[in-house]
Design an enzyme around this catalytic site. Structure first.
Site, mmCIF file in Angstrom:
data_model
loop_
_atom_site.group_PDB
_atom_site.id
_atom_site.type_symbol
_atom_site.label_atom_id
_atom_site.label_comp_id
_atom_site.label_asym_id
_atom_site.label_seq_id
_atom_site.Cartn_x
_atom_site.Cartn_y
_atom_site.Cartn_z
ATOM 1 N N ARG A 30 0.780 -1.145 -0.023
ATOM 2 C CA ARG A 30 0.062 -0.064 -0.165
ATOM 3 C C ARG A 30 0.945 1.264 -0.052
ATOM 4 O O ARG A 30 0.754 2.209 -0.402
ATOM 5 C CB ARG A 30 -1.064 -0.230 1.128
ATOM 6 C CG ARG A 30 -1.474 1.292 1.242
ATOM 7 C CD ARG A 30 -2.991 1.347 1.966
ATOM 8 N NE ARG A 30 -2.836 0.612 3.209
ATOM 9 C CZ ARG A 30 -2.415 0.974 4.251
ATOM 10 N NH1 ARG A 30 -1.368 1.762 4.509
ATOM 11 N NH2 ARG A 30 -2.334 -0.240 5.292
ATOM 12 N N TYR A 85 -16.724 17.803 -13.843
ATOM 13 C CA TYR A 85 -17.090 16.365 -13.871
ATOM 14 C C TYR A 85 -18.029 15.869 -12.998
ATOM 15 O O TYR A 85 -17.942 16.216 -11.853
ATOM 16 C CB TYR A 85 -15.753 15.441 -13.839
ATOM 17 C CG TYR A 85 -16.273 14.040 -14.169
ATOM 18 C CD1 TYR A 85 -16.495 13.218 -15.331
ATOM 19 C CD2 TYR A 85 -16.095 13.169 -12.805
ATOM 20 C CE1 TYR A 85 -16.625 11.994 -15.320
ATOM 21 C CE2 TYR A 85 -16.392 11.684 -13.062
ATOM 22 C CZ TYR A 85 -16.724 11.234 -14.026
ATOM 23 O OH TYR A 85 -17.137 9.878 -14.180
ATOM 24 N N ASP A 135 -8.020 19.419 -13.806
ATOM 25 C CA ASP A 135 -8.379 18.301 -14.213
ATOM 26 C C ASP A 135 -7.839 18.084 -15.938
ATOM 27 O O ASP A 135 -8.416 18.760 -16.542
ATOM 28 C CB ASP A 135 -9.601 17.747 -14.233
ATOM 29 C CG ASP A 135 -10.165 16.433 -14.536
ATOM 30 O OD1 ASP A 135 -9.430 15.971 -15.490
ATOM 31 O OD2 ASP A 135 -11.136 16.007 -14.109
ATOM 32 N N LYS A 190 -9.284 7.127 -19.356
ATOM 33 C CA LYS A 190 -9.606 7.916 -20.630
ATOM 34 C C LYS A 190 -8.388 7.811 -21.360
ATOM 35 O O LYS A 190 -7.856 6.527 -21.853
ATOM 36 C CB LYS A 190 -10.103 9.291 -20.294
ATOM 37 C CG LYS A 190 -11.177 9.318 -19.341
ATOM 38 C CD LYS A 190 -12.492 8.610 -19.483
ATOM 39 C CE LYS A 190 -13.236 8.429 -18.237
ATOM 40 N NZ LYS A 190 -13.482 9.875 -17.634
#
Ligand SMILES: *Cc1c(COP(=O)(O)O)cnc(C)c1O
Length: 386
Positions: free
Chosen positions: A50, A102, A174, A199
């Site tokens: 992690r 978004y 973004d 994306k």
């Protein structure tokens, strides 16, 4: 020697470091949650996955290099990256955010952050005076998304950064629609760049992933602390996939953007199409600003048909694209914002943002552009009669 982006895309993060001691041209997948320590009082570079894994590390190094930053972090989704970055804020802080942000970011900021005393104001970021007017003494962050979704609104990045410096705020951007290839926010003074790597960077509609990048070491450490505390890391296999897919971003994005320009011009010339939103059209609001801060108009466009009936007929008649949410894949993706990405928004809010019942969004893939235009041609003929 400073390399061009096309070259860095292939080699960034791959050759050096722990990730690859044996000369494999692909970074190995270190499917290991824990790491043996040689000594009781001196631990090695990795202890628990992690906190750090060599495969994820290689990806993060590559992304930092590509964005021109010092630290990057890979998260389990774009929204995990957004929410982790927003965790840099504290109780009592205020965010000024672009109103056409978004949908998932909108949800986190409106439904989750207020419970922790973090407030927000949504503003039209194409209007710098409106952005400035929304700044209050508690504002700590100006949050941009440019071009925005689905009407490709353009924010003047330099203008917002100047405002942020005057008012001692952070800036986040973004950068999903442009990739590090074509928009370089850190070089324009932005503090944190965020990607939905789901994306264009992954580009094959295969994984869900998110990234943050910063040029400031201290901010990078703060983001690392949040990533490790939150635990929303990108898994090893997805890190590998993303690292592989990033290598071809330039050829994919360039071809798709070239096709997008042709399709936007084709649609703009069709009498049934009321409006085309694409930063490569001179008629697009913010065209000059976009050109001053980006080197591509991108591979996503939206267009407006006169009615829901026409939009429905077109969607049903199109044969090549998939009809789905998401964007940035090798396959063209047609989507209907009013019922997909922006379904959660009240109809008045949608109308304010230009998301009418006739609006469709098209993410241009890698099919031959003449085939896509032929498909549009036959589908528009059907839609016209609807
Ligand atoms: C898809 C998307 C996100 C969210 O990313 P996920 O990977 O779906 O969590 C954030 N911003 C933009 C601009 C997006 O298109």
């Amino acid at each position: 020697m400073k390399q061009r982006m096309e070259t860095s895309l292939i080699h960034a993060g791959v050759r050096d470091g722990y990730a690859n001691k044996k000369g494999a041209v692909n970074v190995p997948m270190y499917l290991s949650s824990t790491f043996h320590q040689e000594s009781i009082d001196e631990f090695g570079e990795y202890d628990y996955a992690r906190s750090g894994n060599p495969t994820r590390d290689a990806l993060e190094k590559a992304v930092a290099e590509l964005e021109g930053g010092v630290r990057a972090h890979a998260f389990s989704s774009g929204i995990a990256a957004v929410s982790a970055a927003l965790m840099l804020l504290s109780q009592g802080d205020h965010i000024v955010m672009t109103e056409d942000v978004y949908g998932g970011t909108y949800r986190f900021v409106t439904k989750v952050l207020p419970r922790f005393g973090i407030t927000h104001t949504f503003v039209d970021f194409t209007d710098l005076a409106a952005v400035e007017a929304a700044i209050t003494p508690t504002t700590k962050l100006l949050y941009m998304e440019t071009p925005s979704n689905p009407t490709l609104g353009i924010t003047d990045i330099r203008g917002v950064v100047t405002l942020a410096k005057q008012h001692h705020c952070l800036t986040f951007l973004d950068n999903t629609f442009m990739t590090p290839l074509h928009q370089r926010p850190l070089e324009l003074g932005v503090d944190v760049v965020i990607h939905s790597a789901t994306k264009f960077l992954s580009g094959h509609s295969d994984i869900i992933a998110g990234l943050t990048v910063t040029a400031d070491e201290k901010l990078g450490q703060d983001l690392y602390f949040i990533q490790n505390s939150f635990g929303n890391i990108l898994g090893v296999q997805d890190s590998f996939t993303l690292l592989q897919n990033i290598k071809t971003t330039d050829v994919r994005f360039s071809r798709s953007a070239e096709s997008a320009q042709k399709i936007a011009e084709f649609l703009a010339a069709n009498p049934l199409v009321e409006q085309v939103y694409y930063p490569g059209l001179e008629s697009h609001l913010g065209y000059d600003i976009h050109r001053s801060q980006c080197t591509s108009a991108g591979a996503v466009l939206s267009f407006r048909l006169p009615s829901y009936k026409a939009a429905k007929a077109l969607v049903e008649a199109m044969k090549i694209p998939v009809f789905a949410v998401s964007l940035g894949g090798v396959e063209s993706i047609l989507s209907y914002p009013a019922k997909m990405s922006h379904a959660a928004m009240e109809p008045e809010e949608r109308a304010k943002r230009g998301i009418t019942d006739g609006l469709l969004r098209f993410s241009v893939g890698l099919e031959h552009v003449d085939d896509l235009i032929a498909d549009f041609t036959q589908a528009l003929e059907i839609a016209e009669k609807a």
